[in-house]
Design an enzyme around this catalytic site. Structure first.
Site, mmCIF file in Angstrom:
data_model
loop_
_atom_site.group_PDB
_atom_site.id
_atom_site.type_symbol
_atom_site.label_atom_id
_atom_site.label_comp_id
_atom_site.label_asym_id
_atom_site.label_seq_id
_atom_site.Cartn_x
_atom_site.Cartn_y
_atom_site.Cartn_z
ATOM 1 N N ASP A 392 0.823 -1.213 0.000
ATOM 2 C CA ASP A 392 0.000 0.000 0.000
ATOM 3 C C ASP A 392 0.861 1.269 0.000
ATOM 4 O O ASP A 392 2.069 1.225 0.230
ATOM 5 C CB ASP A 392 -0.905 -0.029 1.232
ATOM 6 N N GLU A 395 2.681 7.198 -2.007
ATOM 7 C CA GLU A 395 2.429 8.534 -2.569
ATOM 8 C C GLU A 395 2.786 9.671 -1.613
ATOM 9 O O GLU A 395 2.695 10.839 -1.981
ATOM 10 C CB GLU A 395 0.929 8.695 -2.910
ATOM 11 N N ASP A 459 -8.866 3.413 -3.527
ATOM 12 C CA ASP A 459 -9.919 3.448 -2.510
ATOM 13 C C ASP A 459 -11.190 4.129 -3.022
ATOM 14 O O ASP A 459 -11.460 5.290 -2.698
ATOM 15 C CB ASP A 459 -9.427 4.181 -1.267
#
Length: 669
Positions: A392, A395, A459
C-alpha cells in the site's frame, strides 16, 4: 525511427514517420521557458501545489547548429533543442530558468489518452492533468457535498485529475505517443485544440516519441519501454481472494464462503499485524512484524497458514513503507539509519497519518532497501508462508524531507512508488518466488511496470458516483493498460465509507459482476467494516459472491491466454474498445465497457437502479450474449441487464467460444 527536421517559411517542423511532432513558428513558438515560484502544501498525502511563473521567454528565432536547434530571443540563445533517433531534449539555457513548456503539434479532432492511471476520464482531450502521485481524494467532484466536506476536513476531496498513479505519457489518435522522461512535477495540458502542451518543472526536459500504425503497436512499444510484468500465478487467476479482517474469526468466516460453493484461491487478512481504531475507522497498526499484536490478532498464524496451504488456499497480508512510532520496528529502523530525516536537524521526519505518526523509510539508501526487503517482507512475511500482500501507499513522500542520497524530494516524490515496487520485487525474488508470490499496488509512476506485477484501483467510495464510485475502476484499468500495465483489479465492494455513505446490496452485487471479469477477483471489507454490508452478511450476498467467483475461476484458461499475450506483446487484459477497432472513432471516448482480451466484451452496470443499459458492439461480425446465446449485430443496442446478468458478449468465432458459452451454466442461468 528518426525525427527529421524540415524548414518552414518562418520556422521548422520535426516529423516522425511522416507525422508532425513539433511545429515552431514565429507567431506560435514550440518552447516557452520561465522561472518558477511554487507553493506546496501537504496534509496526510493530499497536496496543494501552485506556481506563479515569472519572466517567461517565448523564443521566436531559431537556427540549426550541427545537431541541435538553438531557440533565440533578441539574438540570445534561450533554449537548445537536441534530437537523436526518436528522442528529443529541450534545455533552458538562461540562468535560473526551471520551467519548460513544450507545445507538441495537435490536429483538429485529435483524441488523447494516457496520463497513467486516470479515474475520471479515459480520453484526456480538453483538460489539464497535473502529474503528481497523491491520494486521489474522496468524492473527487467539487459539485458534491461529500467532496466539499472532505476538502474542509483536510484537503481530502480531490479532483478529476488526482491519481495514485500518474504518468507523463500520452497517446494520440494519430498513433503517436509522447513520454516525458522525468520524475519532476509536470502537467499534461490538452485544453488548447491547437497544441498538446507539457509543462515540466525542470531545466531539462527529455522526451521519447513513439509511432505505430495502430494503437496496439503503441501499447506494445510502451510496455517494452517500461518493462513487462511476470505472468500472474495460476492460483491468482483460478479463484477469488476473500478479504477478511476480523482476526482469527476470519478463518471461520472463510469456511462459510467455501460451504456456499465459492471458488477461493486465497484469504487476504490485511490486519495480520494488528489494528488500531481511529475516527476514520479501523486502521492497521503499521508495524509489519510477527509480534505481540500479530499473535493476539491471529494466534498460531504460521500453523494456520500451513493448514490453508495444504488445502491449496493461500494467505495474503499487507505492508506499506512507513513504520508507526509506537511499533516494535521503529526503534530498529531508527538505529539502522533507515528513515528520512528532517532538513534542519537529524531527527526522524514524522508524518501524521491520521491520529498516529510514522517514520518514512528512506528507499534512496541501498542498505535500507535491502533491510526492508529482507528483514520485513522476507523474514516477517514470506518466510512464515505469506503468499502475497497489498503493498500500500507510496504517494506520501513529503517535499521537505532530507534523503540519504541527497536528492531533491520534489524530484524523488514521483519516483517513490517505483522504489517501493523495486523493494517488494526484490524480496519476492530473494525467495525465488517471482511469478508465484503476488503483491499488488495502487501507487505508481513511470517504470513501476517493470517491478509491480498487479495494480489495484485504490480506494473507491462505496457507491455509484461518477468520479469516485464503481465505474472509476474501469477507467483506471483501461488508462493504465495503455501505458504498459497488463493487470489491474479493484476492491470488490469498494472501500471508503464516510459521512453516512454505506454499501447497498445492489452495489455489492454489481461489483461482483464487474470483478469476475478482471484477471484477479478480490473482495475488501472497507474502512468501516462494522457499519457496512459484507459478502457474508446475508445468504443472498454470499450466494452472489460464490456464483461470480466460480465464473472467474471458469475463465482461468482464458486469463492464462491473456497472460501469455501480455508477456509476448504487452497488451493488457482489460482493453478499451478502440484498441482493436481503431477505425471506429466513436469508440474513442467509451470508458464504461471494455474488451477482456480480444474475444469478450463486458458492459458492467454502474448506474444505481438500472435494469438495462446501452451497449456498443464494434466491428463487422456478430457478438453472442453469454447468458441467452442470442446473436447481436454490430452497433448500438439497449440490452436487458437485470442483477445477475450484466451484458457480456463473446465472438462466436473465438477459439474460447465453448468456454464462454459454459459461463451460463456455471452461473446457473
Amino acid at each position: 525511427m528518426e525525427l527529421r527536421i524540415f524548414d518552414a517559411e518562418d520556422g521548422f517542423d520535426l516529423l516522425l514517420q511522416g507525422r508532425v511532432v513539433l511545429r515552431h513558428r514565429a507567431d506560435c513558438p514550440a518552447v516557452v521557458i520561465a522561472r518558477g515560484q511554487p507553493t506546496i502544501i501537504m496534509y496526510r498525502g493530499n497536496f496543494s501545489i501552485d506556481d506563479q511563473p515569472s519572466d517567461a521567454i517565448s523564443p521566436t528565432e531559431w537556427r540549426l547548429v550541427d545537431s541541435r536547434i538553438e531557440l533565440c530571443d533578441a539574438g540570445q540563445v534561450a533554449a537548445i533543442v537536441r534530437f537523436e533517433g526518436s528522442a528529443l531534449e529541450i534545455k533552458a539555457v538562461c540562468e535560473g530558468y526551471d520551467r519548460i513548456i513544450t507545445s507538441f503539434h495537435a490536429e483538429p479532432g485529435e483524441a488523447i489518452w494516457g496520463g497513467g492511471e486516470q479515474m475520471s476520464y479515459l480520453m484526456l482531450t480538453g483538460r489539464r492533468f497535473p502529474i503528481w502521485t497523491s491520494e486521489p481524494g474522496v468524492g473527487r467532484d467539487k459539485t458534491t457535498e461529500l467532496t466539499r466536506i472532505m476538502d474542509a476536513e483536510g484537503m481530502a476531496g480531490g479532483d478529476y485529475w488526482n491519481s495514485n498513479y500518474p504518468q507523463p505519457t500520452f497517446l494520440t489518435s494519430r498513433w503517436l505517443a509522447v513520454h516525458l522522461d522525468s520524475a519532476s512535477y509536470s502537467v499534461l495540458d490538452f485544453t488548447d485544440p491547437a497544441a498538446h502542451r507539457v509543462e515540466a518543472w525542470a531545466r531539462v526536459a527529455r522526451f521519447e516519441i513513439f509511432a505505430a500504425d495502430a494503437p496496439a503497436g503503441l501499447v506494445c512499444d510502451l510496455s517494452r519501454r517500461f518493462g513487462r510484468q511476470p505472468a500472474l500465478p495460476d492460483w491468482a487467476i483460478g479463484g477469488a481472494i476473500v478479504g477478511l479482517k476480523a482476526g482469527a474469526t476470519s478463518f471461520d468466516r472463510l469456511e462459510r464462503f467455501l460451504s456456499a460453493g465459492a471458488a477461493v484461491s486465497a484469504i487476504w487478512c490485511e490486519d495480520w499485524a494488528g489494528v488500531r481504531e481511529t475516527s476514520f475507522g479501523r486502521r492497521l497498526f503499521w508495524d509489519w512484524a510477527c509480534g505481540a499484536r500479530s499473535d493476539e490478532r491471529y494466534p498460531g498464524l504460521r500453523d494456520r497458514i500451513a493448514e490453508l496451504a495444504a488445502r491449496d488456499i493461500r494467505f495474503l497480508g499487507y505492508a506499506n513503507p512507513y513504520l508507526a512510532v509506537d511499533g516494535a520496528l521503529f526503534a530498529e529502523a531508527r538505529e539502522g539509519g533507515h528513515f528520512c530525516l528532517r532538513q534542519d536537524n537529524d531527527d526522524v521526519y514524522l508524518v501524521d497519518f491520521g491520529e498516529f505518526d510514522c517514520g518514512v523509510v528512506d528507499f534512496t539508501r541501498p542498505e535500507t532497501r535491502n533491510w526492508f526487503a529482507e528483514r520485513i517482507l522476507g523474514r516477517e512475511m514470506l518466510d512464515i508462508g505469506i503468499a502475497g500482500w497489498m503493498a500500500d501507499f507510496g504517494e506520501y513522500l513529503p517535499t521537505d524531507v532530507r534523503l540519504s542520497d541527497g536528492s531533491d524530494p520534489m524530484e524523488a516524490h514521483n519516483r517513490w512508488p517505483v522504489l517501493w515496487a523495486e523493494v517488494n520485487a526484490q524480496a519476492v525474488a530473494s525467495r525465488g518466488k517471482t511469478g508465484d508470490a503476488l503483491f499488488f499496488m495502487r501507487a505508481g509512476f513511470s517504470g513501476v511496470q517493470a517491478h509491480c506485477p498487479l495494480l489495484w484501483a485504490g480506494d473507491q467510495c462505496v457507491d455509484f458516483t461518477r468520479h469516485d464510485g464503481i465505474g472509476t475502476v474501469i477507467t483506471a484499468a483501461l488508462s493504465a493498460g495503455l501505458v504498459g500495465n497488463a493487470y489491474s483489479h479493484s476492491d470488490c465492494g469498494g472501500y471508503t465509507s464516510l459521512h453516512g455513505h454505506v454499501r447497498s446490496e445492489e452495489l455489492l452485487q454489481r461489483w461482483c459482476e464487474l470483478a469476475a471479469f478482471a484477471p484477479v477477483m478480490r473482495s475488501h471489507e472497507g474502512n468501516r467494516p462494522d457499519d457496512n454490508l459484507q459478502y457474508d452478511s446475508t445468504t443472498d450476498l454470499l450466494s452472489c459472491f460464490a456464483r461470480w467467483s466460480r465464473v472467474h475461476a471458469h475463465l482461468a484458461p482464458y486469463a492464462r491466454h491473456l497472460c501469455d499475450e501480455a508477456r509476448a506483446s504487452g497488451l493488457p487484459a482489460q482493453r478499451p474498445l478502440f484498441l482493436h477497432y481503431p477505425g471506429e472513432a466513436d469508440l474513442f471516448t467509451v470508458q464504461d465497457q471494455f474488451l477482456y482480451g480480444a474475444d469478450l466484451l463486458v458492459a458492467p452496470v454502474i448506474e444505481q437502479g438500472a435494469s438495462a443499459r446501452t451497449v456498443i458492439l464494434p466491428g463487422e461480425e456478430a457478438w453472442r450474449n453469454c447468458w441467452t446465446g442470442e446473436d447481436y449485430e454490430p452497433g448500438v443496442h439497449l440490452v436487458p441487464a437485470p442483477i445477475g446478468a450484466p451484458p457480456v458478449f463473446y465472438r462466436p468465432c473465438s477459439v474460447f467460444a465453448s468456454l464462454f458459452a459454459g459461463m451460463a451454466e456455471v452461473l446457473g442461468q
